[in-house]
Write an enzyme that holds these catalytic residues in place. Structure first.
Site, PDB file in Angstrom:
ATOM      1  N   LYS A  96       0.847  -1.190   0.000  1.00  0.00           N
ATOM      2  CA  LYS A  96       0.000   0.000   0.000  1.00  0.00           C
ATOM      3  C   LYS A  96       0.882   1.240   0.000  1.00  0.00           C
ATOM      4  O   LYS A  96       1.930   1.275   0.655  1.00  0.00           O
ATOM      5  CB  LYS A  96      -0.902  -0.012   1.235  1.00  0.00           C
ATOM      6  CG  LYS A  96      -1.986   1.052   1.239  1.00  0.00           C
ATOM      7  CD  LYS A  96      -2.901   0.909   2.456  1.00  0.00           C
ATOM      8  CE  LYS A  96      -4.016   1.945   2.455  1.00  0.00           C
ATOM      9  NZ  LYS A  96      -4.885   1.812   3.641  1.00  0.00           N
ATOM     10  N   SER A 154      -9.717   1.735   2.649  1.00  0.00           N
ATOM     11  CA  SER A 154      -8.836   2.491   1.771  1.00  0.00           C
ATOM     12  C   SER A 154      -7.784   1.649   1.060  1.00  0.00           C
ATOM     13  O   SER A 154      -7.180   2.116   0.097  1.00  0.00           O
ATOM     14  CB  SER A 154      -8.130   3.595   2.572  1.00  0.00           C
ATOM     15  OG  SER A 154      -7.296   3.012   3.555  1.00  0.00           O
ATOM     16  N   SER A 178      -9.906  -0.537   6.859  1.00  0.00           N
ATOM     17  CA  SER A 178      -9.311  -0.327   5.535  1.00  0.00           C
ATOM     18  C   SER A 178      -8.652  -1.553   4.919  1.00  0.00           C
ATOM     19  O   SER A 178      -8.360  -1.542   3.725  1.00  0.00           O
ATOM     20  CB  SER A 178      -8.284   0.812   5.587  1.00  0.00           C
ATOM     21  OG  SER A 178      -8.963   2.044   5.542  1.00  0.00           O
TER      22      SER A 178
END
Lengths: 483, 483
Positions: free
Chosen positions: A82, A157, A181
């Protein structure tokens, strides 16, 4: 079940990869080529990555690992990271214009552990800007699409990390979870995502959103892959003062197809009542049936305090965010907008006005507000109290139960643009995931089945450091589910 | 008038005895480094970096708290204090706070001072541990006229103690003595070397004649503190006298110009948005630790003054002045042991040495290097054997401190008489100045010179050579006459 972007080859697990490499030393290179073929075909639509490393660099890294006999537990797995997790020499944008060209001079602890265990970073994945969002539509660059339905969001996210794994554009990935997330996009894309106990995985190098809530965690196509990555990234790190001093277990040994004990699990009624989609509920109930067949006792309980978890979460997360994001002023790194005014505040204002997206600005403003003189007691301090109470309630609950179950999300993946227009609707996607972060508990989202061709995730959470049993229960669901 | 002045201080002291910064492993000695070379991701506040407490700082702070008789908190809690400023890498400072149920490391306590024979007690309000900021440099030396500013983060993250007094100081002189005493306590504790540039800085709050208090920032030494406060008292009294209004404001001390100027930017009091730093869990401060530190406390200035007064017979006041500067006091004790005559040595050090050190604008250590025990003992020896008068002794001290010349060298070059002569010349000039009429008479009538010679002989209590005096006066008069 895997989405159409995957082939049997590209969807291989870490364990199988390791076995095949032992038989055929060229297998790893063929595998890398297969993954890059998937990327070539689908990435233009899916847009899981913000920064993708060229295949030549990845091959070089793998050659190095092979040459030095350092394939390790990850066996050359391609790890998508990420883009809020620092990678030395690879830009780390946090999905924001503010950090569009920021290249960290150091690796996050989780990343260096991946590298030292035979993992190769393949690229940096798309995300909601600074991890603020639940759909990956808040990325400053582009939204990531759901591989099961290009008209839907993949959740967020960590949407890019979820899609990279789901569409077989990586072996496994690292996400971060502040209020859901990792789990939400795992649920929406049909993969497994684990949010560890707060402090189990070092936050060093994770660009902070809500520091007291953030955790890095693994995402994979199967429970086993997730356990293997968790083995690698967990454990005490002296560079993170909130890192737990615990001896790390071998999580892999919990990934077995039989229950390791006679589990007593609980379903909190507040997590399956309001606003839950019937189709989601149907899958959830069938999951309970799967577990019942494995001698798991399921009971229902109430926890009214859960009604306060969403506001409590957002006050704490936004307060911390307003503080954590103060450092982005364009002075030392990141994007700087040249300002007209004479004072340095003019330069800061311009940089922050133009560098941050709307959702980020909304949360900074709200966070600044709740920390203001005269309002602090009414908001932040009260939220901190509720949080303590919630922690106590869960402590009591888990004296009686080994784990708790809920749908990860109350709904199926929203259509693009559907949730993002209404912040309240957007925030309520996290209703079942945020209480877990507030209490610092571990949780895993595992696919429970499909509704209308879309994956539905089941969340299992438990007391601190119960990752092993959560993985075991997740494995029971994985091997027991019908579709 | 002075009774109407109330002064409180906020003193910032770098814990220079630590090897590394407060939250990272960068060195504490940054003064010799080129800009931005004593930095790392942590003290630069790079995204994802996390602070790790240097635990030695606790021990140092506890020692200071014990020395000031403060009560020590049972745990160390850090907060974030937010304000945007270019020298602050995270745009918040990790500090401590005393509201919202939070607590600084120590509260209460006091310091006794002796100001020209008057004993006073200054109460301490609290002691904080916090991190230092970087430094801003302007190409044109000042913000005015500079087109840009440069920031050096070498200092960022150095451990600071903030020691805050109650407004118990009544005169600028008291403030100076307090700061010297505090510095001496810290030196005796071996917590800080206050002679290092910027190691001890003070902000002063001053209220004159019951008017609102004015804060003066950026004061770098006890001497400057006295100067700045004298300036401020005079400035404010002038305003009061002329019927003006004193506003509550923040001013900066401009050392080079010897004035205070109003800050251009209004500081937003109370908008620091304090909240507990989620990256730094509370650290317990055990009773055992406190007791162990208490047991190993060194001799402190007050005890030392009592001992010195008794052991060397120098009198309480002299002793209290000597202990205001640890190095001076060490020098006194060493030299007294080597060459005896502690009363003469204390008098030389306090009445002569300190004055010339001040005049030369050097610190006490450099002064001591110039008037070393060796040199000092030579002078005492010359004096005791009648080789030099007390006047010449003083003259030698002046030359040694201002010009760094060895007294032995002066003597071997036959400078004794020259020294005597220059002393005579000084007296002659004095007499000429005091008697303008006799000077005018003497220029007209050489016989009138005898009156002036008599005056000079009176000043030297008959010890000078009248012929030499006569010669000098005639030389001076001819110089006057030729003008």
């Amino acid at each position: 079940m895997l989405p159409p972007q995957c082939t049997q080859f590209s969807s291989i697990s870490i364990k199988t990869l390791r076995e095949r490499v032992r038989e055929d030393s060229d297998f790893l290179f063929k595998y890398v080529e297969e993954v890059y073929r998937a990327i070539e075909r689908y990435e233009q639509r899916l847009r899981a990555y913000i920064t993708l490393r060229p295949i030549s660099e990845v091959i070089d890294d793998i050659e190095n690992l092979v040459k030095h006999g350092k394939l390790g537990p990850l066996g050359g797995a391609l790890v998508a990271v990420k883009d809020n997790i620092s990678t030395k020499g690879i830009r780390t944008t946090c999905g924001s214009k503010m950090l569009e060209n920021y290249v960290p001079p150091y690796d996050a602890t989780a990343v260096s552990r991946i590298k030292n265990s035979g993992g190769v970073v393949i690229g940096k994945t798309n995300m909601d800007e600074f991890a603020m969002g639940s759909t990956t539509e808040n990325s400053a660059f582009y939204p990531t699409l759901n591989p099961w339905d290009y008209g839907r969001v993949p959740g967020g996210s960590s949407g890019g990390s979820a899609v990279a794994v789901a569409a077989c554009e990586a072996t496994v990935s690292l996400g971060s979870d502040t209020g859901g997330s990792i789990r939400l996009p795992a649920a929406y894309t049909g993969i497994v995502g684990l949010k560890p106990t707060y402090g189990l995985v070092s936050r060093y190098g994770l660009v902070a959103y809500g520091s007291s809530l953030d955790q890095i965690g693994p995402m994979g196509r199967c429970v086993e892959d997730v356990a293997i990555v968790l083995n690698v990234i967990s454990g005490h790190d002296p560079r993170d003062s909130t890192s737990l001093r615990v001896n790390v277990e071998n999580f892999e040994k919990y990934v077995v197809d039989y229950p390791l004990k006679r589990y007593r699990v609980v379903v909190l009624e507040e997590m399956v009542s309001e606003g839950i989609d019937e189709k989601v509920m149907k899958i959830f109930n069938s999951t309970l049936d799967v577990l019942a067949k494995r001698d798991v006792t399921v009971e229902f309980r109430k926890m009214p305090l859960l009604h306060y978890s969403l506001p409590t979460y957002y006050i704490i997360a936004m307060a911390e965010a307003s503080s954590n994001l103060a450092r982005f002023d364009g002075l030392r790194y990141g994007t700087r907008s040249e300002a007209e005014g004479k004072l340095w505040v003019d330069a800061y204002r311009k940089t922050r006005m133009t560098g941050f997206g709307e959702e980020v600005k909304r949360r900074i403003l709200l966070g600044t507000y709740v920390l203001s003189e005269g309002l602090y007691e009414g908001y932040y301090l009260k939220a901190a109290k509720v949080r303590r109470l919630l922690h106590q309630e869960f402590t009591k609950l888990f004296r009686e139960y080994d784990a708790a179950l809920s749908p990860t999300s109350p709904t199926l993946p929203p259509r693009l643009g559907e949730a993002i227009v209404d912040p309240i609707k957007l925030y309520s996607l996290d209703i079942n995931t945020v209480p877990i972060n507030l209490a610092g508990l571990p949780a895993i989202s595992v696919p429970g089945g499909f509704a209308e061709g879309l994956p539905v995730g089941i969340q299992i959470f438990g007391p601190p450091l119960s990752e092993g049993f959560l993985l075991n229960i997740a494995k029971l669901i994985e091997s027991g589910r019908s579709g | 008038m002075d009774s109407d002045v109330l002064i409180g201080l906020e003193v910032h002291v770098q814990i220079t005895s630590l090897k590394t910064k407060l939250f990272c492993r960068c060195s504490c000695s940054y003064r010799e480094n080129p800009p931005n070379t004593n930095v790392c991701p942590i003290c630069l506040g790079l995204p994802g970096s996390l602070p790790v407490l240097n635990k030695r700082a606790i021990e140092k702070a506890v020692a200071v708290a014990l020395a000031l008789n403060s009560s020590i908190s049972d745990k160390l809690l850090f907060v974030r204090k937010h304000y945007f400023y270019p020298d602050l890498p995270k745009n918040y400072q990790i500090s401590q706070y005393d509201r919202y149920g939070l607590t600084p490391i120590a509260t209460g306590g006091s310091v006794a001072i002796d100001v020209d024979g008057l004993n006073r007690v200054v109460r301490i309000r609290r002691i904080n541990i916090e991190e230092d900021a970087g430094r801003i440099a302007y190409p044109e030396k000042s913000i005015l006229g500079s087109r840009y500013a440069l920031v050096d983060y070498n200092r960022a993250g150095i451990a600071l103690l903030e020691i805050v007094t109650e407004p118990d100081l009544r005169t600028p002189r008291e403030a100076r003595v307090f700061l010297e005493k505090l510095g001496s306590i810290l030196e005796h504790l071996e917590v800080a070397d206050t002679s290092l540039e910027g190691a001890m800085r003070a902000d002063a709050n001053i209220s004159v004649a019951g008017r609102p208090r004015v804060e003066i920032k950026n004061i770098g030494s006890p001497k400057d503190l006295e100067k700045a406060l004298n300036y401020e008292v005079a400035r404010q009294l002038n305003i009061v006298k002329s019927g003006g209004v004193i506003e509550r404001e923040t001013r900066h001390w401009i050392k080079e110009r010897g004035i205070t100027v109003a800050s251009r930017v209004k500081e937003l009091e109370g908008e620091y948005r304090y909240f507990p730093d989620p990256d730094l869990p509370p650290v317990p401060i055990g009773r055992e630790l406190i007791e162990a530190i208490a047991r190993s406390l060194p001799e402190l200035p007050d005890q030392r003054a009592r001992r010195i007064a008794k052991e060397y017979g120098v009198g309480d006041y002299m002793a209290s002045v000597l202990v205001l500067h640890k190095k001076l006091c060490d020098h006194f004790e060493n030299s007294s042991k080597v060459c005896g005559n502690p009363r003469l040595i204390s008098s030389i050090l306090i009445n002569e040495f300190l004055r010339w050190v001040d005049e030369a604008g050097i610190d006490i250590s450099s002064g001591i290097a110039r008037l070393s025990t060796d040199r000092l003992c030579k002078l005492v020896q010359y004096f005791e054997s009648g080789l030099i008068s007390i006047k010449l002794l003083k003259e030698y001290v002046r030359i040694a401190v201002l010009e760094d010349i060895n007294p032995e060298e002066l003597r071997s070059k036959g400078l004794t008489t020259l020294g005597e002569e220059s002393e005579l010349e000084r007296l002659v000039d004095e007499v000429l100045r005091e008697n303008p009429k006799a000077v005018a008479d003497s220029i007209r009538d050489p016989k009138a010179v005898n009156f002036l010679v008599g005056q000079v002989m009176k000043k030297t209590r008959g010890r000078a050579d009248p012929k030499l005096v006569n010669e000098i006066i005639k030389r001076r008069l001819s110089e006057y006459g030729s003008k």
